[in-house]
Design an enzyme around this catalytic site. Structure first.
Site, PDB file in Angstrom:
ATOM      1  N   ASP A   1       0.884  -1.152   0.000  1.00  0.00           N
ATOM      2  CA  ASP A   1       0.000   0.000   0.000  1.00  0.00           C
ATOM      3  C   ASP A   1       0.937   1.220   0.000  1.00  0.00           C
ATOM      4  O   ASP A   1       2.092   1.113   0.419  1.00  0.00           O
ATOM      5  CB  ASP A   1      -0.850  -0.048   1.279  1.00  0.00           C
ATOM      6  CG  ASP A   1      -1.659   1.199   1.480  1.00  0.00           C
ATOM      7  OD1 ASP A   1      -2.362   1.595   0.543  1.00  0.00           O
ATOM      8  OD2 ASP A   1      -1.584   1.778   2.578  1.00  0.00           O
TER       9      ASP A   1
ATOM     10  N   ASP B   1      -0.030   5.072   0.775  1.00  0.00           N
ATOM     11  CA  ASP B   1      -0.248   6.025   1.871  1.00  0.00           C
ATOM     12  C   ASP B   1      -0.347   5.295   3.209  1.00  0.00           C
ATOM     13  O   ASP B   1      -1.242   4.476   3.398  1.00  0.00           O
ATOM     14  CB  ASP B   1      -1.561   6.802   1.655  1.00  0.00           C
ATOM     15  CG  ASP B   1      -1.493   7.707   0.443  1.00  0.00           C
ATOM     16  OD1 ASP B   1      -0.370   8.065   0.051  1.00  0.00           O
ATOM     17  OD2 ASP B   1      -2.552   8.060  -0.096  1.00  0.00           O
TER      18      ASP B   1
HETATM   19  P1  B16 Z   1      -6.692  10.093  -4.054  1.00  0.00           P
HETATM   20  P2  B16 Z   1      -3.670   4.110  -0.205  1.00  0.00           P
HETATM   21  C1  B16 Z   1      -5.549   6.027  -0.316  1.00  0.00           C
HETATM   22  O1  B16 Z   1      -4.248   5.590  -0.586  1.00  0.00           O
HETATM   23  C2  B16 Z   1      -5.579   6.871   0.952  1.00  0.00           C
HETATM   24  O2  B16 Z   1      -5.243   6.100   2.073  1.00  0.00           O
HETATM   25  C3  B16 Z   1      -6.974   7.415   1.130  1.00  0.00           C
HETATM   26  O3  B16 Z   1      -7.029   8.235   2.278  1.00  0.00           O
HETATM   27  C4  B16 Z   1      -7.388   8.222  -0.110  1.00  0.00           C
HETATM   28  O4  B16 Z   1      -8.721   8.681   0.009  1.00  0.00           O
HETATM   29  C5  B16 Z   1      -7.268   7.320  -1.337  1.00  0.00           C
HETATM   30  O5  B16 Z   1      -5.937   6.834  -1.435  1.00  0.00           O
HETATM   31  C6  B16 Z   1      -7.605   8.052  -2.616  1.00  0.00           C
HETATM   32  O6  B16 Z   1      -6.624   9.031  -2.856  1.00  0.00           O
HETATM   33  O7  B16 Z   1      -7.688  11.143  -3.711  1.00  0.00           O
HETATM   34  O8  B16 Z   1      -5.275  10.610  -4.138  1.00  0.00           O
HETATM   35  O9  B16 Z   1      -7.074   9.338  -5.308  1.00  0.00           O
HETATM   36  O10 B16 Z   1      -3.616   4.045   1.286  1.00  0.00           O
HETATM   37  O11 B16 Z   1      -4.601   3.085  -0.840  1.00  0.00           O
HETATM   38  O12 B16 Z   1      -2.293   4.140  -0.849  1.00  0.00           O
HETATM   39 MG    MG Z   2      -2.897   3.122   3.295  1.00  0.00          MG
END
Ligand code: B16
Ligand code: MG
Length: 212
Positions: free
Chosen positions: A9, A11
């Site tokens: 993953d 974030d």
């Molecule tokens: P975006 P991951 C996720 O990343 C985040 O944890 C989540 O908080 C966010 O809403 C989602 O990506 C979408 O992000 O707006 O940049 O498309 O943890 O799956 O790497």
């Molecule tokens: Mg994450």
């Protein structure tokens, strides 16, 4: 080797962008007069942008059209992308680079499986553009975590069967996604204590003893 591939993953595992997500959502919520705090922000981890907006709108008294929702999501994303510009390789979580290099040295294939549509920009800022064998992100999927699609596609990109891959996650939605994709997962941070995770990581380097 117990696993031939590790799917990370982004974030919350490779780097921390939650503070930027929070600031950007908070700006939108304040403008619309919606109550939003860190606790609500926590529920947004790992879920898609539009699903995050729906969670935020739970505290909105008014009604909004689909068109307005798309505009709100776009507004948040513009603020978020501006905040991302300050990221540098120093924003990699501790031990990540060393662990990635060691895993690669063991012949393990490496992937990103992220819900974010900004994954490519983040990887570039971190100096990891082109580093992973495959990157599957929010632009490549139709169903977000907890659906297993993002990890199934990442495993396919690695050319590996699900049971040969280990997922590393910091969020419950991601641990469920790994389960739905038929993969073992290792939980880090808040996800470390979850019974959904096959392994508990105190630090990212713990992966080195799990995969062998
Ligand atoms: P975006 P991951 C996720 O990343 C985040 O944890 C989540 O908080 C966010 O809403 C989602 O990506 C979408 O992000 O707006 O940049 O498309 O943890 O799956 O790497
Ligand atoms: Mg994450």
């Amino acid at each position: 080797m117990k696993y031939q591939g590790v799917i990370f993953d982004l974030d919350g595992v490779i780097c921390h962008t939650d503070q930027y997500h929070f600031k950007a959502w908070k700006m939108l919520a304040d403008r619309l007069g919606i109550y939003f705090d860190e606790k609500i922000n926590h529920r947004l981890r790992g879920v898609s942008r539009m699903e995050s907006l729906e969670i935020i709108l739970e505290n909105y008294d008014g009604q909004c059209t689909q068109e307005e929702k798309l505009a709100y999501a776009q507004e948040k994303n513009s603020s978020y992308q501006k905040l991302l510009q300050q990221m540098t390789p120093d924003d990699l979580c501790p031990g990540v680079m060393e662990t990635l290099e060691s895993l690669r040295g063991l012949g393990i294939r490496l992937a990103i499986g992220s819900s974010s549509k900004n994954a490519q920009m983040i990887l570039e800022k971190l100096g990891l553009d082109g580093f992973f064998d495959t990157v599957t992100d929010g632009n490549h999927i139709t169903r977000s975590k907890p659906d297993g699609e993002v990890f199934s596609k990442a495993a396919a990109g690695l050319g590996l069967a699900p049971e040969s891959c280990l997922v590393v996650e910091d969020a419950k939605a991601g641990l469920l996604a790994a389960k739905n994709a038929g993969m073992d997962s290792a939980g880090i941070a808040d996800a470390a204590a979850s019974p959904l995770a096959a392994y508990r990581l105190e630090q990212i380097g713990d992966l080195l003893r799990i995969v062998v």
